[in-house]
Write a protein that holds these residues in place. Structure first.
Motif, PDB file in Angstrom:
ATOM      1  N   GLU A  68       9.129  34.708 -13.055  1.00  0.00           N
ATOM      2  CA  GLU A  68       9.802  35.021 -11.785  1.00  0.00           C
ATOM      3  C   GLU A  68      10.563  33.803 -11.270  1.00  0.00           C
ATOM      4  O   GLU A  68      11.700  33.916 -10.795  1.00  0.00           O
ATOM      5  CB  GLU A  68       8.776  35.456 -10.732  1.00  0.00           C
TER       6      GLU A  68
ATOM      7  N   ASN B  58       4.159  30.007  -8.734  1.00  0.00           N
ATOM      8  CA  ASN B  58       2.900  30.455  -8.111  1.00  0.00           C
ATOM      9  C   ASN B  58       1.713  30.263  -9.048  1.00  0.00           C
ATOM     10  O   ASN B  58       0.671  29.761  -8.656  1.00  0.00           O
ATOM     11  CB  ASN B  58       3.015  31.914  -7.691  1.00  0.00           C
ATOM     12  N   ASP B  59       1.857  30.723 -10.280  1.00  0.00           N
ATOM     13  CA  ASP B  59       0.866  30.440 -11.321  1.00  0.00           C
ATOM     14  C   ASP B  59       1.574  30.623 -12.653  1.00  0.00           C
ATOM     15  O   ASP B  59       2.646  31.223 -12.719  1.00  0.00           O
ATOM     16  CB  ASP B  59      -0.368  31.351 -11.195  1.00  0.00           C
ATOM     17  N   GLU B  60       0.980  30.113 -13.736  1.00  0.00           N
ATOM     18  CA  GLU B  60       1.704  30.091 -15.016  1.00  0.00           C
ATOM     19  C   GLU B  60       2.095  31.499 -15.471  1.00  0.00           C
ATOM     20  O   GLU B  60       3.106  31.672 -16.157  1.00  0.00           O
ATOM     21  CB  GLU B  60       0.896  29.372 -16.099  1.00  0.00           C
ATOM     22  N   GLU B  61       1.314  32.508 -15.090  1.00  0.00           N
ATOM     23  CA  GLU B  61       1.647  33.874 -15.509  1.00  0.00           C
ATOM     24  C   GLU B  61       2.942  34.346 -14.857  1.00  0.00           C
ATOM     25  O   GLU B  61       3.606  35.256 -15.358  1.00  0.00           O
ATOM     26  CB  GLU B  61       0.512  34.862 -15.136  1.00  0.00           C
ATOM     27  N   HIS B  62       3.267  33.771 -13.689  1.00  0.00           N
ATOM     28  CA  HIS B  62       4.478  34.212 -12.995  1.00  0.00           C
ATOM     29  C   HIS B  62       5.622  33.200 -13.094  1.00  0.00           C
ATOM     30  O   HIS B  62       6.555  33.237 -12.297  1.00  0.00           O
ATOM     31  CB  HIS B  62       4.146  34.521 -11.524  1.00  0.00           C
ATOM     32  N   ARG B  63       5.540  32.291 -14.067  1.00  0.00           N
ATOM     33  CA  ARG B  63       6.640  31.353 -14.298  1.00  0.00           C
ATOM     34  C   ARG B  63       7.961  32.094 -14.516  1.00  0.00           C
ATOM     35  O   ARG B  63       9.038  31.630 -14.109  1.00  0.00           O
ATOM     36  CB  ARG B  63       6.322  30.442 -15.492  1.00  0.00           C
TER      37      ARG B  63
ATOM     38  N   HIS C 193       6.427  24.900 -22.208  1.00  0.00           N
ATOM     39  CA  HIS C 193       7.581  25.692 -21.735  1.00  0.00           C
ATOM     40  C   HIS C 193       8.891  24.915 -21.789  1.00  0.00           C
ATOM     41  O   HIS C 193       9.964  25.516 -21.805  1.00  0.00           O
ATOM     42  CB  HIS C 193       7.318  26.295 -20.342  1.00  0.00           C
TER      43      HIS C 193
ATOM     44  N   GLU D 286       9.522  35.536 -27.671  1.00  0.00           N
ATOM     45  CA  GLU D 286       9.431  36.562 -26.624  1.00  0.00           C
ATOM     46  C   GLU D 286      10.179  36.130 -25.365  1.00  0.00           C
ATOM     47  O   GLU D 286      10.906  36.915 -24.758  1.00  0.00           O
ATOM     48  CB  GLU D 286       7.960  36.881 -26.341  1.00  0.00           C
ATOM     49  N   GLU D 287      10.014  34.877 -25.009  1.00  0.00           N
ATOM     50  CA  GLU D 287      10.726  34.359 -23.838  1.00  0.00           C
ATOM     51  C   GLU D 287      12.236  34.355 -24.095  1.00  0.00           C
ATOM     52  O   GLU D 287      13.027  34.697 -23.216  1.00  0.00           O
ATOM     53  CB  GLU D 287      10.233  32.927 -23.547  1.00  0.00           C
TER      54      GLU D 287
ATOM     55  N   ALA E 216       5.585  32.849 -28.374  1.00  0.00           N
ATOM     56  CA  ALA E 216       6.020  32.696 -26.977  1.00  0.00           C
ATOM     57  C   ALA E 216       7.506  32.338 -26.922  1.00  0.00           C
ATOM     58  O   ALA E 216       8.254  32.856 -26.080  1.00  0.00           O
ATOM     59  CB  ALA E 216       5.195  31.605 -26.294  1.00  0.00           C
TER      60      ALA E 216
END
Lengths: 452, 452
Positions: A368, A361-366, B148, B266-267, B263
């Protein structure tokens, strides 16, 4: 489908979609061999040159190795000691060496399959490569090996080849004992020469074979017998036996060969009707065969030549004291694959292993989308996550370009779209299943063109 | 379990039981990679020597090829044109060449896995071979590649390695941008030399690294900074960031590197707790890395060295006009396998694929045994038929010597015996199923020794 894309002549490479076809072929062979209790073996790619040169006739085709920092003196020294390394040109020579070295660790009869690349420095031609894959099965006994393994090997290979989904394969069989028996009866001493000449029958025709036979000292009436014998073929054991008997010779060896060929055909007819055909001109180039010899052809693709060949060998493996008679058959996998690709005989249902492409949906919700992908993968569903949180239209296009059939949209309630049909449904990543035929890539013969 | 039985030093071979362990490892890697949407690729074993020598440092390790009939003049001519062929020493160089050649046929970002043998002429040591298997995954973009994917690769490899059933694996990560940022800040221009020296820290210790740093012209106070940086490690992103910040330098590049490392950690903590550890002394020998670099270690087997290494490379692939930034990780499969075998970390539940050994009452009734075997195989049960119609006791012993768990006795009513427990029951070859854990060979960590 694109053809092989070798940028060095004779060293084929496949694009990812074609590699899926290759993998399916290799997996099917392996599964069939394992179903029949064959153990996997992989030998190193190199052998000492002394081992590789045991059979003089292939000496020209060998790739020798040297290290960049070896001096010419180093190389000469290795060479003179027979210790220089070369790439193996088949899987029989390494297998024979492996059995000799490790007989104490093996249980006989030892059944193994071996699927590996081999290398030959010969001139590349259609279907003939410098680097190619062979798939071999062999059964080797210690001291003795029952004849029924000669039947078994043909049936295992017939089953493996039939599972590939290609046009029908015929295995043509002969028995060296028959050829040898006839030669003895007719007073022909140049048996190896005779075999070498007969091997060319299809290529150069009877008249030229006769000339070549006579040029190695085989008399005209002897050549007649050989050429008459070479015309005998068919799948009915009765008529084969009577045709051979009609040649007018008799010996223990000939009787033995005929009995074996008859048993081969009858057992084949019971267990795999139509697979085996006797063909008394099958000679095989190698001189170590002592019983059944095999060549195999794909219906409608006989021009490819034999795609699976081999035979019984009583004296190939051994250390002087012990003997390990064996029987082996070898598929030229790359040759078959090059035809499969060129003639579109098999095609993959999609070009990638992936079933689902999870949109972002957007990079912040990758995160999910990653979690959904993890849940699908945990249930064996190959899943990729969109590279970019672009507009959904773009993400669907990205999946489509890859050939991935489903796009997953995360939301308060997730939805999944079959982008082939356009159908979109509500779905839960912990329970949703793709249709069975979409779970794994299927490699199948393409549907026939409908005539207009 | 027997150790590897190389009869040429550096070219390992496995007996059939160990080969089952190797196959299981390779299958698990392949399955995991495909679950994540990586396409299989296999490149030819050879590359032109000009391609192989692009990275000068490995030049000594290359095996060059020549054909037995090539003259010295032929060889010199090929060599001077850079057209002489050599065996590839890794899978990155061939992959880079493949992408350059076939970019027009690929969809980017392109995710591929590649499991193949590679060859190096170096001196064989424990766990270091001249012929060995690597398993690589890479993601390559066209023009750009999102960060990513650097996280994704570590997680995919972590998952693949965890599924092997080995002791826990830790992936230690660093970021070239941090090292480079610190070097910039401290006025160190010899970045590559600094990396090469730091790479030896574990082997030769801080004092000797300091000496080497100074020998390439890095001043004492600069060396202090590098050695202080190299001591930073841990899995908490907060403390890593503050430790690096405490070194007292700042730049855009350093900030970028720190943000990426943070990142990554954390990921990793969210998706695979315990897998990733930052370790700022991880340098990697190759100079083409530009972002994250990785090394991986098996708990309790750190002496093996890194078993899975790689990094982000922005400038390795490209033809001058186009750039293909990528990130890759490579498992040294043979090195891991040699430890698995030597330390008995994984063992197969039996040494052969076969579940059932069908006895033969007498040679006249071999056909009945063959029919039973065919029925079992048709339902996916690997089956062999007795080699000889010996006394049943001998046939049972033959199955036992092979490690086959069940012997099938044909009769008016068939029976099947589990020769481990001795239990024998009436059975029908069209319906009987072996226990699930016996259907396929299982490769598992052996049970722990019970302490007396």
């Amino acid at each position: 489908m694109a053809k092989n894309i070798a940028s060095i002549s004779g060293f084929p490479e496949w694009l990812p979609a074609e590699r899926l076809v290759e993998l399916q072929v290799l997996d099917t062979l392996r599964e069939t061999f394992e179903l029949h209790g064959f153990s996997s073996l992989e030998t190193r790619a190199v052998e000492p040159v002394s081992q590789l040169l045991r059979k003089g006739e292939t000496s020209k085709e060998i790739y020798l190795l040297s290290r960049l920092q070896d001096s010419n003196l180093d190389i000469d020294r290795q060479m003179s000691k027979g210790k220089r390394l070369g790439l193996h040109f088949d899987l029989t020579v390494p297998f024979a060496r492996f059995v000799n070295e490790n007989a104490g660790h093996l249980v006989f009869p030892f059944k193994r399959y071996q699927i590996q690349k081999v290398w030959r420095g010969e001139r590349p031609q259609d279907g003939r490569f410098r680097e190619f894959i062979q798939a071999d099965i062999d059964v080797v006994g210690q001291g003795e090996l029952a004849f029924h393994h000669e039947v078994e090997l043909a049936l295992v290979m017939g089953e493996a080849l039939s599972k590939l989904g290609l046009p029908a394969v015929t295995i043509r069989v002969n028995n060296r004992k028959i050829v040898q028996g006839i030669c003895e009866g007719a007073g022909i001493e140049q048996v190896e020469d005779a075999l070498r000449c007969l091997d060319k029958l299809d290529k150069i025709g009877a008249d030229q074979v006769r000339e070549e036979l006579e040029s190695v000292g085989i008399r005209a009436e002897q050549a007649d017998v050989l050429l008459k014998m070479a015309q005998i073929s068919g799948s009915k054991s009765e008529s084969i036996v009577s045709a051979v008997t009609a040649l007018g010779y008799q010996s223990e060896l000939l009787d033995e060969g005929l009995a074996e060929l008859r048993a081969m055909l009858e057992e084949g007819e019971r267990r795999a009707p139509g697979l085996l055909v006797a063909d008394l001109k099958i000679a095989r180039g190698l001189d170590y065969y002592t019983g059944t010899v095999y060549e195999s052809f794909i219906e409608g693709h006989e021009d490819l030549g034999s795609i699976c060949s081999g035979g019984r060998y009583d004296n190939l493996i051994g250390d002087g004291k012990k003997k390990y008679p064996g029987v082996g058959l070898s598929i030229g996998v790359s040759r078959v694959l090059s035809r499969i690709m060129a003639a579109n005989l098999l095609v993959p249902s999609r070009p990638v292993p992936t079933v689902v492409y999870v949109a972002v949906n957007d990079e912040e919700h990758r995160g999910e989308s990653n979690a959904i992908a993890a849940a699908l993968r945990a249930r064996g569903i190959s899943t990729d996550v969109a590279d970019k949180a672009a507009k959904f239209g773009k993400q669907i296009k990205a999946a489509d370009r890859r050939g991935i059939p489903f796009v997953w949209f995360p939301g308060d309630v997730d939805e999944v779209k079959d982008i082939r049909s356009g159908e979109q449904v509500v779905a839960d990543c912990h329970t949703w299943e793709p249709p069975q035929q979409d779970l794994k890539v299927q490699v199948l013969a393409p549907p026939l063109d409908v005539e207009g």
